[in-house]
Design a protein around this motif. Structure first.
Motif, PDB file in Angstrom:
ATOM      1  N   GLY A  22      -7.272  -5.612  -0.689  1.00 51.11           N
ATOM      2  CA  GLY A  22      -6.803  -6.616   0.255  1.00 51.11           C
ATOM      3  C   GLY A  22      -7.244  -6.335   1.677  1.00 51.11           C
ATOM      4  O   GLY A  22      -8.152  -5.521   1.922  1.00 51.11           O
ATOM      5  N   GLU A  23      -6.576  -7.003   2.614  1.00 48.80           N
ATOM      6  CA  GLU A  23      -6.943  -6.832   4.020  1.00 48.80           C
ATOM      7  C   GLU A  23      -5.701  -6.813   4.891  1.00 48.80           C
ATOM      8  O   GLU A  23      -4.642  -7.329   4.525  1.00 48.80           O
ATOM      9  CB  GLU A  23      -7.876  -7.964   4.468  1.00 48.80           C
ATOM     10  N   LEU A  24      -5.857  -6.207   6.060  1.00 46.76           N
ATOM     11  CA  LEU A  24      -4.799  -6.161   7.063  1.00 46.76           C
ATOM     12  C   LEU A  24      -5.050  -7.232   8.097  1.00 46.76           C
ATOM     13  O   LEU A  24      -6.188  -7.450   8.530  1.00 46.76           O
ATOM     14  CB  LEU A  24      -4.753  -4.787   7.732  1.00 46.76           C
ATOM     15  N   SER A  25      -3.971  -7.939   8.494  1.00 48.27           N
ATOM     16  CA  SER A  25      -4.070  -8.968   9.532  1.00 48.27           C
ATOM     17  C   SER A  25      -2.726  -9.031  10.239  1.00 48.27           C
ATOM     18  O   SER A  25      -1.842  -8.216   9.986  1.00 48.27           O
ATOM     19  CB  SER A  25      -4.444 -10.322   8.912  1.00 48.27           C
ATOM     20  N   LYS A  26      -2.562  -9.999  11.102  1.00 51.32           N
ATOM     21  CA  LYS A  26      -1.327 -10.125  11.867  1.00 51.32           C
ATOM     22  C   LYS A  26      -0.626 -11.442  11.552  1.00 51.32           C
ATOM     23  O   LYS A  26      -1.250 -12.491  11.371  1.00 51.32           O
ATOM     24  CB  LYS A  26      -1.623 -10.072  13.373  1.00 51.32           C
ATOM     25  N   VAL A  27       0.693 -11.375  11.496  1.00 49.43           N
ATOM     26  CA  VAL A  27       1.560 -12.548  11.499  1.00 49.43           C
ATOM     27  C   VAL A  27       2.421 -12.395  12.745  1.00 49.43           C
ATOM     28  O   VAL A  27       3.302 -11.531  12.795  1.00 49.43           O
ATOM     29  CB  VAL A  27       2.441 -12.624  10.233  1.00 49.43           C
ATOM     30  N   GLY A  28       2.152 -13.185  13.756  1.00 45.14           N
ATOM     31  CA  GLY A  28       2.846 -12.980  15.019  1.00 45.14           C
ATOM     32  C   GLY A  28       2.490 -11.621  15.589  1.00 45.14           C
ATOM     33  O   GLY A  28       1.313 -11.282  15.739  1.00 45.14           O
ATOM     34  N   ASP A  29       3.493 -10.788  15.824  1.00 50.03           N
ATOM     35  CA  ASP A  29       3.241  -9.476  16.417  1.00 50.03           C
ATOM     36  C   ASP A  29       3.375  -8.330  15.422  1.00 50.03           C
ATOM     37  O   ASP A  29       3.439  -7.167  15.819  1.00 50.03           O
ATOM     38  CB  ASP A  29       4.173  -9.251  17.612  1.00 50.03           C
ATOM     39  N   PHE A  30       3.415  -8.627  14.111  1.00 49.08           N
ATOM     40  CA  PHE A  30       3.476  -7.545  13.130  1.00 49.08           C
ATOM     41  C   PHE A  30       2.329  -7.663  12.136  1.00 49.08           C
ATOM     42  O   PHE A  30       1.760  -8.733  11.919  1.00 49.08           O
ATOM     43  CB  PHE A  30       4.827  -7.506  12.410  1.00 49.08           C
ATOM     44  N   GLU A  31       1.977  -6.533  11.543  1.00 47.79           N
ATOM     45  CA  GLU A  31       0.845  -6.457  10.633  1.00 47.79           C
ATOM     46  C   GLU A  31       1.283  -6.734   9.202  1.00 47.79           C
ATOM     47  O   GLU A  31       2.416  -6.435   8.816  1.00 47.79           O
ATOM     48  CB  GLU A  31       0.213  -5.074  10.731  1.00 47.79           C
ATOM     49  N   VAL A  32       0.371  -7.298   8.419  1.00 46.48           N
ATOM     50  CA  VAL A  32       0.617  -7.527   6.995  1.00 46.48           C
ATOM     51  C   VAL A  32      -0.620  -7.129   6.194  1.00 46.48           C
ATOM     52  O   VAL A  32      -1.744  -7.201   6.689  1.00 46.48           O
ATOM     53  CB  VAL A  32       0.973  -9.002   6.673  1.00 46.48           C
ATOM     54  N   TYR A  33      -0.366  -6.716   4.978  1.00 48.02           N
ATOM     55  CA  TYR A  33      -1.433  -6.516   3.992  1.00 48.02           C
ATOM     56  C   TYR A  33      -1.374  -7.709   3.053  1.00 48.02           C
ATOM     57  O   TYR A  33      -0.297  -8.044   2.533  1.00 48.02           O
ATOM     58  CB  TYR A  33      -1.208  -5.227   3.212  1.00 48.02           C
ATOM     59  N   THR A  34      -2.497  -8.380   2.843  1.00 46.91           N
ATOM     60  CA  THR A  34      -2.533  -9.524   1.928  1.00 46.91           C
ATOM     61  C   THR A  34      -3.670  -9.351   0.935  1.00 46.91           C
ATOM     62  O   THR A  34      -4.713  -8.772   1.240  1.00 46.91           O
ATOM     63  CB  THR A  34      -2.718 -10.858   2.673  1.00 46.91           C
ATOM     64  N   VAL A  35      -3.447  -9.888  -0.247  1.00 45.21           N
ATOM     65  CA  VAL A  35      -4.493  -9.883  -1.266  1.00 45.21           C
ATOM     66  C   VAL A  35      -4.366 -11.168  -2.079  1.00 45.21           C
ATOM     67  O   VAL A  35      -3.260 -11.605  -2.416  1.00 45.21           O
ATOM     68  CB  VAL A  35      -4.405  -8.621  -2.154  1.00 45.21           C
ATOM     69  N   HIS A  36      -5.533 -11.788  -2.348  1.00 41.85           N
ATOM     70  CA  HIS A  36      -5.576 -13.079  -3.023  1.00 41.85           C
ATOM     71  C   HIS A  36      -5.998 -12.931  -4.483  1.00 41.85           C
ATOM     72  O   HIS A  36      -6.805 -12.061  -4.814  1.00 41.85           O
ATOM     73  CB  HIS A  36      -6.576 -14.006  -2.327  1.00 41.85           C
ATOM     74  N   PRO A  37      -5.503 -13.807  -5.346  1.00 39.95           N
ATOM     75  CA  PRO A  37      -5.994 -13.839  -6.727  1.00 39.95           C
ATOM     76  C   PRO A  37      -7.385 -14.491  -6.770  1.00 39.95           C
ATOM     77  O   PRO A  37      -7.876 -15.003  -5.757  1.00 39.95           O
ATOM     78  CB  PRO A  37      -4.951 -14.700  -7.444  1.00 39.95           C
ATOM     79  N   ALA A  38      -7.996 -14.452  -7.932  1.00 42.79           N
ATOM     80  CA  ALA A  38      -9.345 -15.004  -8.073  1.00 42.79           C
ATOM     81  C   ALA A  38      -9.369 -16.503  -7.807  1.00 42.79           C
ATOM     82  O   ALA A  38     -10.345 -17.035  -7.258  1.00 42.79           O
ATOM     83  CB  ALA A  38      -9.882 -14.708  -9.474  1.00 42.79           C
ATOM     84  N   GLU A  39      -8.297 -17.201  -8.175  1.00 41.50           N
ATOM     85  CA  GLU A  39      -8.215 -18.651  -7.966  1.00 41.50           C
ATOM     86  C   GLU A  39      -6.999 -18.965  -7.106  1.00 41.50           C
ATOM     87  O   GLU A  39      -6.005 -18.240  -7.115  1.00 41.50           O
ATOM     88  CB  GLU A  39      -8.107 -19.376  -9.313  1.00 41.50           C
ATOM     89  N   ARG A  40      -7.083 -20.068  -6.359  1.00 46.06           N
ATOM     90  CA  ARG A  40      -5.981 -20.467  -5.492  1.00 46.06           C
ATOM     91  C   ARG A  40      -4.743 -20.782  -6.332  1.00 46.06           C
ATOM     92  O   ARG A  40      -4.819 -21.459  -7.354  1.00 46.06           O
ATOM     93  CB  ARG A  40      -6.377 -21.690  -4.664  1.00 46.06           C
ATOM     94  N   VAL A  41      -3.605 -20.287  -5.897  1.00 46.91           N
ATOM     95  CA  VAL A  41      -2.353 -20.506  -6.624  1.00 46.91           C
ATOM     96  C   VAL A  41      -1.265 -20.950  -5.651  1.00 46.91           C
ATOM     97  O   VAL A  41      -1.420 -20.873  -4.429  1.00 46.91           O
ATOM     98  CB  VAL A  41      -1.894 -19.211  -7.339  1.00 46.91           C
ATOM     99  N   GLU A  42      -0.167 -21.430  -6.212  1.00 45.80           N
ATOM    100  CA  GLU A  42       0.968 -21.863  -5.393  1.00 45.80           C
ATOM    101  C   GLU A  42       2.173 -20.949  -5.587  1.00 45.80           C
ATOM    102  O   GLU A  42       3.291 -21.311  -5.234  1.00 45.80           O
ATOM    103  CB  GLU A  42       1.334 -23.307  -5.733  1.00 45.80           C
TER     104      GLU A  42
END
Length: 252
Positions: A22-42
């Protein structure tokens, strides 16, 4: 309380091997780690960590596995850059850490500061990432906030799964409004048998779907920080992950 305050067992364990996807990014003033599945999901899963925090490779690898099984996953930094390092030598004052003693700005790691991070993470998952259903996993410290935010009736978390919980109050557990599963360790001073049984009684009274699984021969932290060279720990960790998938497959 249905689980006690964190102790030294909450920052001890084994670092696992692997490379995060995954990757590190920001939501407002705090950091998050996010990772996506192979296909878009809800459907998304929010991981609320133990006190080691969102940059711990062990929890990132769990997030990656969840994504490989079809979920968008987010792990927020609940501690404003002030997690507890793994395997600190000597004694460490957990209550003082909770109240902000070690934070550069004195920020406490209590609901008034942690809650807004959870709120913002849920909002980001529903808006930016299009998650129509959100499950949450809480390890140790994070279990408290799964309980506090398990409120599908007001658009918060739809289903919860917690492992070796700490710091969850009876009032918080009674207030949940959705399905909750618990993975517990036989050897756990933070969530001992008497508090586990009290939690089971509350969950039965609540009337929502619940599951409590007890693993023999393992201690607090097994689902994230366990020694995988130990056969009992490896089995418990892997089974807990499979149960997570089954639980969210049923209730998300």
């Amino acid at each position: 309380m249905t689980s006690s305050l964190p102790g030294s067992c909450c920052y001890q364990g084994v670092k696992h091997e692997g490379v995060a996807k995954g990757e590190l990014s920001k939501v407002g003033d705090f950091e998050v780690y996010t990772v996506h599945p192979a296909e878009r999901v809800e459907k998304g899963i929010l991981i609320l960590t133990d006190i080691i925090g969102h940059k711990f490779i062990n929890v990132q690898l769990i997030a990656d596995q969840l994504a490989a099984n079809g979920y968008f996953v987010m792990i927020p930094d609940l501690f404003d850059g002030d997690p507890v390092p793994l395997n600190l030598p000597g004694s460490f004052d957990i209550p003082a850490w909770h109240t902000g003693k070690y934070h550069p700005a004195g920020t406490a790691h209590l609901p008034p500061n942690v809650g807004p991070i959870v709120d913002a993470s849920i909002a980001e998952m529903r808006t930016k990432y299009g998650c129509k259903a959100i499950g949450a996993i809480g390890h140790c410290f994070g279990a408290k906030y799964v309980a506090r935010y398990l409120r599908p009736d007001i658009g918060k978390i739809d289903a919860g799964f917690i492992a070796h919980p700490s710091y969850v109050t009876e009032e918080e557990l009674r207030a949940i409004k959705g399905p909750l599963a618990i993975a517990a360790a036989e050897i756990d001073a933070i969530f001992p048998a008497e508090e586990r049984h009290a939690s089971e009684a509350i969950l039965k009274e609540n009337g929502f779907p619940y599951q409590v699984t007890l693993f023999s021969g393992v201690a607090h932290g097994f689902a994230v920080r366990g020694d995988l060279s130990n056969r009992a720990v490896k089995y418990a960790k892997e089974t807990t992950f499979i149960q997570c998938l089954q639980w969210f497959g049923e209730y998300l």
